[in-house]
Design a protein around this motif. Structure first.
Motif, PDB file in Angstrom:
ATOM      1  N   GLY A 222      25.078 -24.505  12.690  1.00 39.21           N
ATOM      2  CA  GLY A 222      23.593 -23.988  12.991  1.00 39.21           C
ATOM      3  C   GLY A 222      24.283 -25.210  14.168  1.00 39.21           C
ATOM      4  O   GLY A 222      22.784 -25.732  14.974  1.00 39.21           O
ATOM      5  N   LEU A 223      24.980 -25.833  14.100  1.00 41.60           N
ATOM      6  CA  LEU A 223      25.297 -26.533  15.109  1.00 41.60           C
ATOM      7  C   LEU A 223      26.741 -25.851  17.145  1.00 41.60           C
ATOM      8  O   LEU A 223      27.132 -24.889  16.634  1.00 41.60           O
ATOM      9  CB  LEU A 223      26.917 -27.847  14.908  1.00 41.60           C
ATOM     10  CG  LEU A 223      26.467 -29.460  13.923  1.00 41.60           C
ATOM     11  CD1 LEU A 223      25.996 -28.685  12.872  1.00 41.60           C
ATOM     12  CD2 LEU A 223      26.897 -30.196  14.187  1.00 41.60           C
ATOM     13  N   SER A 224      25.950 -27.042  17.656  1.00 42.94           N
ATOM     14  CA  SER A 224      26.058 -26.085  18.869  1.00 42.94           C
ATOM     15  C   SER A 224      27.753 -26.876  18.872  1.00 42.94           C
ATOM     16  O   SER A 224      27.982 -27.930  19.199  1.00 42.94           O
ATOM     17  CB  SER A 224      25.663 -26.597  20.163  1.00 42.94           C
ATOM     18  OG  SER A 224      26.172 -26.322  21.354  1.00 42.94           O
ATOM     19  N   VAL A 225      28.644 -25.894  19.927  1.00 45.25           N
ATOM     20  CA  VAL A 225      30.436 -26.390  19.887  1.00 45.25           C
ATOM     21  C   VAL A 225      31.110 -26.051  21.141  1.00 45.25           C
ATOM     22  O   VAL A 225      30.696 -24.343  21.063  1.00 45.25           O
ATOM     23  CB  VAL A 225      31.422 -26.360  18.685  1.00 45.25           C
ATOM     24  CG1 VAL A 225      32.642 -26.845  18.630  1.00 45.25           C
ATOM     25  CG2 VAL A 225      30.654 -26.381  17.210  1.00 45.25           C
TER      26      VAL A 225
ATOM     27  N   ALA B 289      25.541 -31.573  18.310  1.00 44.05           N
ATOM     28  CA  ALA B 289      26.988 -30.370  19.298  1.00 44.05           C
ATOM     29  C   ALA B 289      27.557 -31.589  19.866  1.00 44.05           C
ATOM     30  O   ALA B 289      28.344 -32.832  19.102  1.00 44.05           O
ATOM     31  CB  ALA B 289      25.555 -30.651  20.743  1.00 44.05           C
ATOM     32  N   VAL B 290      29.195 -30.749  19.623  1.00 45.58           N
ATOM     33  CA  VAL B 290      30.784 -31.378  19.468  1.00 45.58           C
ATOM     34  C   VAL B 290      30.794 -30.713  20.632  1.00 45.58           C
ATOM     35  O   VAL B 290      31.102 -29.314  20.538  1.00 45.58           O
ATOM     36  CB  VAL B 290      31.081 -30.920  17.806  1.00 45.58           C
ATOM     37  CG1 VAL B 290      32.597 -31.825  18.192  1.00 45.58           C
ATOM     38  CG2 VAL B 290      30.726 -31.545  17.052  1.00 45.58           C
TER      39      VAL B 290
ATOM     40  N   SER C 163      25.080 -36.199  20.679  1.00 48.48           N
ATOM     41  CA  SER C 163      26.112 -34.878  20.705  1.00 48.48           C
ATOM     42  C   SER C 163      28.054 -35.938  20.594  1.00 48.48           C
ATOM     43  O   SER C 163      28.050 -37.064  20.873  1.00 48.48           O
ATOM     44  CB  SER C 163      26.531 -34.785  22.143  1.00 48.48           C
ATOM     45  OG  SER C 163      25.713 -34.035  22.801  1.00 48.48           O
ATOM     46  N   ILE C 164      28.591 -35.183  19.876  1.00 51.12           N
ATOM     47  CA  ILE C 164      30.322 -36.209  19.595  1.00 51.12           C
ATOM     48  C   ILE C 164      30.952 -35.714  21.356  1.00 51.12           C
ATOM     49  O   ILE C 164      30.711 -33.962  21.075  1.00 51.12           O
ATOM     50  CB  ILE C 164      30.835 -35.254  18.336  1.00 51.12           C
ATOM     51  CG1 ILE C 164      29.270 -36.333  17.193  1.00 51.12           C
ATOM     52  CG2 ILE C 164      32.187 -35.773  18.683  1.00 51.12           C
ATOM     53  CD1 ILE C 164      30.381 -35.972  16.004  1.00 51.12           C
TER      54      ILE C 164
ATOM     55  N   ILE D  27      35.202 -35.862  11.580  1.00 52.22           N
ATOM     56  CA  ILE D  27      34.288 -35.548  12.406  1.00 52.22           C
ATOM     57  C   ILE D  27      32.417 -34.610  11.488  1.00 52.22           C
ATOM     58  O   ILE D  27      31.949 -35.441  11.755  1.00 52.22           O
ATOM     59  CB  ILE D  27      34.281 -34.037  13.316  1.00 52.22           C
ATOM     60  CG1 ILE D  27      35.542 -34.135  13.836  1.00 52.22           C
ATOM     61  CG2 ILE D  27      33.241 -33.240  13.807  1.00 52.22           C
ATOM     62  CD1 ILE D  27      35.707 -33.011  15.067  1.00 52.22           C
ATOM     63  N   ASP D  28      33.028 -34.420  10.577  1.00 47.29           N
ATOM     64  CA  ASP D  28      31.857 -33.483   9.477  1.00 47.29           C
ATOM     65  C   ASP D  28      31.402 -35.246   8.778  1.00 47.29           C
ATOM     66  O   ASP D  28      30.014 -35.466   9.035  1.00 47.29           O
ATOM     67  CB  ASP D  28      32.268 -33.593   8.244  1.00 47.29           C
ATOM     68  CG  ASP D  28      31.062 -32.622   7.325  1.00 47.29           C
ATOM     69  OD1 ASP D  28      30.488 -31.936   8.095  1.00 47.29           O
ATOM     70  OD2 ASP D  28      31.375 -32.876   6.287  1.00 47.29           O
ATOM     71  N   ALA D  29      32.091 -36.023   8.792  1.00 50.17           N
ATOM     72  CA  ALA D  29      31.867 -37.537   8.934  1.00 50.17           C
ATOM     73  C   ALA D  29      31.014 -38.328   9.578  1.00 50.17           C
ATOM     74  O   ALA D  29      29.871 -38.426   9.635  1.00 50.17           O
ATOM     75  CB  ALA D  29      32.446 -38.502   8.112  1.00 50.17           C
TER      76      ALA D  29
END
Length: 474
Positions: free
Chosen positions: A121-124, A95-96, A7-8, A84-86
């Motif tokens: 499809g990521l969780s933010v 997840a972010v 997770s970020i 963030i993409d990188a």
């Protein structure tokens, strides 16, 4: 056994580990956590010089605190979406988490990032971590935002349910893979001007630990005299928490929690936290608060563009000791007592008739806690152009304010030492001292200290006429 993907946690102006909802959510999710701070290149208005000083040292403290818990702070510079993409591509994070911010350009960027990542499809998830009440939570009965502080704060407190602050994690499960991080020194946040910035930290200590210590010291004594003495710049009776709060090294929830057991003593102090909340509500609904008059009646105001007068103000050479003391304190320390802020702002706007936006811009560059919401709302309050503003005809008397709030002259003597030998009777108005008193004090006006650059009475009459003309023209 399946291990959760990384997770970020995206740090912004919330550089702390305690009471950090986004960090708490990432820990609850499980799995390794990438702690990321981005020096954003696409925010529009760059941070001011003094703000950069605090940011540099604040990040250093956060980095060390994270490392002491087994984690690592990743520093990257660039456009937030690209960074963030990188990091997602380099780590496989899915997840972010972040704590919300409220300036429209920031909200728009955050919304775009969230939409893009969730579509993949990521969780933010975002959280309330920097205010007690978010702007949309406090509205009038007709559903409009408040324009006056007192009813705003009454409504906010009536519906306020403040949960206990979240504890800081004792350990952090950091990402084990190779992940590049910028060198903090390479960001060039410290000023290159040799005469400025280097001594600011003689007066302040950035970081979460220092913020907690500062709050504890304030509650251990000065708060008892805060209501009576908060307007006295010659005494150390204010919390001096503003840089820590602006940089998110302490949360308003933590301050509220620490004060809640002594609400009577803390009432006046907590109302200042309320003004910060009100300022953020104003900024949320008025994103041009720092550049445009909140009250359009003053759009026709005929400001005076006097570079020489503006320089005298910025350098503390106006000939009005209380004003000059404040401006010199700001330059030396990156901070100024709030009562003096009102006086110096009023002097610029109403004695020199210089646009409040020029003053706001100067404070943006020289205040360690430069905060868009508080800075803009406060300048417009003094100018009489904002919400719940002081009336335009309120013109602070600069020497009267000094005589009232610096009665023994300690504040002026500290920051305008060339006047130190002058008797109190003449300290706030040295131009009224007889020649023999000036000679005995070793002062020659115009040589050791300037004559007043404007006459108070004439300046007051001039600005009142200008305000009336501006109102008549709308």
């Amino acid at each position: 056994m399946t291990t959760a993907s990384p997770s970020i946690v995206w740090f912004r102006k919330d550089r702390r580990l305690s009471d950090h909802p986004a960090l708490h959510a990432a820990i609850d999710r499980g799995g390794p956590i990438i702690l990321l701070y981005i020096l954003e290149s696409d925010t529009g208005r760059a941070h001011g010089g003094a703000n950069g000083v605090w940011l540099h040292h604040s990040l250093g403290e956060l980095k060390a605190d994270i490392e002491n818990r087994g984690g690592r702070l990743i520093l990257r510079a660039g456009a937030a979406a690209a960074v963030i993409d990188a990091v997602i591509k380099e780590t496989g994070a899915d997840a972010v988490f972040w704590n919300r911010r409220y300036f429209k350009p920031d909200r728009d960027r955050d919304a775009q990032i969230k939409d893009t990542l969730t579509a993949r499809g990521l969780s933010v998830e975002s959280f309330k971590g920097n205010l007690l009440v978010e702007p949309w939570e406090v509205k009038t009965k007709t559903g409009t935002p408040y324009r006056v502080f007192t009813p705003f704060w009454r409504a906010a407190k009536d519906g306020l349910e403040v949960a206990d602050p979240l504890p800081a994690p004792t350990t952090l499960d950091g990402f084990d893979g190779a992940l590049a991080s910028d060198d903090l020194d390479g960001w060039g946040l410290l000023p290159t001007r040799p005469d400025w910035g280097s001594k600011m930290l003689d007066y302040h200590t950035p970081g979460e630990a220092a913020a907690q210590a500062r709050l504890a010291d304030f509650l251990d004594g000065p708060i008892e005299d805060y209501a009576e003495g908060r307007d006295r710049p010659d005494k150390d009776l204010t919390s001096r928490l503003s840089p820590h709060l602006a940089h998110g090294e302490i949360s308003p929830r933590q301050i509220w929690d620490a004060c809640k057991d002594n609400e009577t003593t803390s009432y006046k102090f907590l109302s200042e936290i309320g003004w910060r909340e009100f300022s953020y509500s104003l900024l949320f609904y008025n994103p041009e608060l720092a550049t445009k008059n909140f009250n359009p009646n003053y759009e026709a105001m005929a400001w005076d563009h006097d570079d020489q007068a503006f320089e005298a103000w910025t350098t503390g050479q106006t000939g009005y000791p209380f004003v000059d003391a404040g401006m010199r304190q700001l330059w030396a320390t990156g901070w100024m007592h709030n009562r003096v802020r009102m006086v110096v702002a009023s002097f610029l706007i109403k004695h020199l008739m210089i646009d409040w936006r020029d003053g706001e811009d100067w404070f943006w560059d020289t205040l360690l806690e430069a905060d868009l919401a508080s800075n803009a709302a406060s300048w417009q309050w003094v100018a009489g152009t904002g919400a719940d503003a002081a009336p335009y005809f309120r013109v602070f008397n600069p020497f009267g304010q000094g005589e009232k709030f610096d009665p023994n002259g300690d504040y002026v003597r500290q920051w305008v030492p060339e006047l130190a030998a002058l008797p109190n009777k003449y300290l706030q108005q040295p131009w009224t001292a007889p020649d023999d008193v000036l000679d005995k004090s070793g002062i020659e006006l115009g040589r050791d200290y300037p004559e007043p650059i404007v006459d108070h009475k004439e300046a007051r009459e001039r600005v009142l006429a200008a305000y009336k003309a501006a109102r008549a023209g709308n």
